[in-house]
Design a protein around this motif. Structure first.
Motif, PDB file in Angstrom:
ATOM      1  N   THR A 178       8.802  42.000  22.553  1.00  0.00           N
ATOM      2  CA  THR A 178       7.344  41.990  22.388  1.00  0.00           C
ATOM      3  C   THR A 178       6.941  40.650  21.770  1.00  0.00           C
ATOM      4  OG1 THR A 178       7.514  43.069  20.217  1.00  0.00           O
ATOM      5  CG2 THR A 178       7.150  44.498  22.136  1.00  0.00           C
TER       6      THR A 178
ATOM      7  N   ALA B 148       4.805  41.633  25.327  1.00  0.00           N
ATOM      8  CA  ALA B 148       4.354  42.848  24.652  1.00  0.00           C
ATOM      9  C   ALA B 148       3.533  43.726  25.589  1.00  0.00           C
ATOM     10  CB  ALA B 148       3.546  42.490  23.402  1.00  0.00           C
TER      11      ALA B 148
ATOM     12  N   ILE C  83      -3.125  43.119  23.418  1.00  0.00           N
ATOM     13  CA  ILE C  83      -2.108  42.684  22.470  1.00  0.00           C
ATOM     14  C   ILE C  83      -2.775  41.724  21.486  1.00  0.00           C
ATOM     15  CG2 ILE C  83       0.060  41.422  22.195  1.00  0.00           C
ATOM     16  CD1 ILE C  83       0.279  44.194  23.653  1.00  0.00           C
TER      17      ILE C  83
ATOM     18  N   LYS D  44      -2.509  38.863  18.999  1.00  0.00           N
ATOM     19  CA  LYS D  44      -1.575  37.807  18.597  1.00  0.00           C
ATOM     20  C   LYS D  44      -2.078  37.191  17.290  1.00  0.00           C
ATOM     21  CE  LYS D  44      -3.697  34.321  21.606  1.00  0.00           C
ATOM     22  NZ  LYS D  44      -3.507  33.482  22.784  1.00  0.00           N
TER      23      LYS D  44
ATOM     24  N   CYS E 292       2.920  39.297  11.575  1.00  0.00           N
ATOM     25  CA  CYS E 292       1.973  40.371  11.304  1.00  0.00           C
ATOM     26  C   CYS E 292       0.931  39.816  10.324  1.00  0.00           C
ATOM     27  CB  CYS E 292       2.768  41.525  10.679  1.00  0.00           C
ATOM     28  SG  CYS E 292       1.822  43.000  10.388  1.00  0.00           S
TER      29      CYS E 292
ATOM     30  N   TYR F 277      -2.524  46.322  19.928  1.00  0.00           N
ATOM     31  CA  TYR F 277      -1.128  46.403  19.477  1.00  0.00           C
ATOM     32  C   TYR F 277      -0.768  45.094  18.799  1.00  0.00           C
ATOM     33  CZ  TYR F 277      -0.983  50.599  22.205  1.00  0.00           C
ATOM     34  OH  TYR F 277      -1.248  51.860  22.688  1.00  0.00           O
ATOM     35  N   ILE F 278      -0.421  45.187  17.536  1.00  0.00           N
ATOM     36  CA  ILE F 278      -0.163  44.014  16.721  1.00  0.00           C
ATOM     37  C   ILE F 278       1.327  43.900  16.414  1.00  0.00           C
ATOM     38  CG2 ILE F 278      -0.593  45.205  14.532  1.00  0.00           C
ATOM     39  CD1 ILE F 278      -2.303  42.506  14.042  1.00  0.00           C
ATOM     40  N   ALA F 279       1.830  42.672  16.343  1.00  0.00           N
ATOM     41  CA  ALA F 279       3.230  42.474  15.973  1.00  0.00           C
ATOM     42  C   ALA F 279       3.472  43.101  14.606  1.00  0.00           C
ATOM     43  CB  ALA F 279       3.567  40.989  15.946  1.00  0.00           C
TER      44      ALA F 279
ATOM     45  N   VAL G 260       5.836  46.728  17.326  1.00  0.00           N
ATOM     46  CA  VAL G 260       4.375  46.655  17.317  1.00  0.00           C
ATOM     47  C   VAL G 260       3.812  47.861  16.567  1.00  0.00           C
ATOM     48  CG1 VAL G 260       4.257  45.423  19.542  1.00  0.00           C
ATOM     49  CG2 VAL G 260       4.068  47.921  19.508  1.00  0.00           C
TER      50      VAL G 260
END
Length: 155
Positions: free
Chosen positions: A27, A33, A44, A46, A102, A125-127, A134
């Motif tokens: 991801t 991701a 996604i 970033k 993050c 969806y976040i790292a 994620v």
């Protein structure tokens, strides 16, 4: 504590049921991701670390847009160039590797700017601390969790 576990521990402090999801596939990039999670690239989130003359700042935006450096400089009230740090400096400041940065549970407190581009989606969806992890959040949760500021920084 490992970065992904640090994110899990941090999220447990909030009244949301936000879970870190780990995958076997990468991801690391927004494209990776999106493919792994099964959503469009814009969904996604970033997170990019910028170094200004006044210090570091994190910008979180949709994976399908670019950060406008001129908008970012104007918003921050800084002149001069914005720098993108290398992997080692990113890890030193955030505590996260590239591809897993993050915007919360940071090693060093850094201002966080949340781009309005993510408001198009009910969930992004976040790292979550590593290149295969994620977490699904909405923008309101992200603003609270990061103590971030909502701004228009995409160009």
């Amino acid at each position: 504590m490992e970065p992904v576990e640090r994110v899990r521990t941090f999220l447990a402090k909030f009244p949301y049921d936000i879970r870190v999801i780990e995958f076997d596939e990468s991801t690391k990039t927004a494209e990776d991701a999106a493919r792994t999670v099964g959503v469009e690239v814009g969904q996604i989130a970033k997170t990019i670390l910028f170094i200004t003359r006044d210090g570091p700042v994190l910008v979180t935006t949709s994976g399908d847009v670019k950060v406008s450096q001129s908008k970012l400089k104007k918003h921050l009230g800084v002149k001069g160039k914005l720098k993108l740090p290398d992997a080692a400096l990113t890890q030193e400041i955030t505590g996260f590797p590239l591809g897993g940065v993050c915007p919360f549970a940071l090693k060093t407190q850094v201002p966080v700017l949340i781009d309005v581009s993510m408001q198009r989606f009910p969930v992004v969806y976040i790292a979550a601390g590593g290149p295969k992890a994620v977490a699904a959040v909405n923008v309101e949760q992200l603003l609270e969790i990061t103590d971030g500021e909502l701004c228009d920084l995409s160009g």
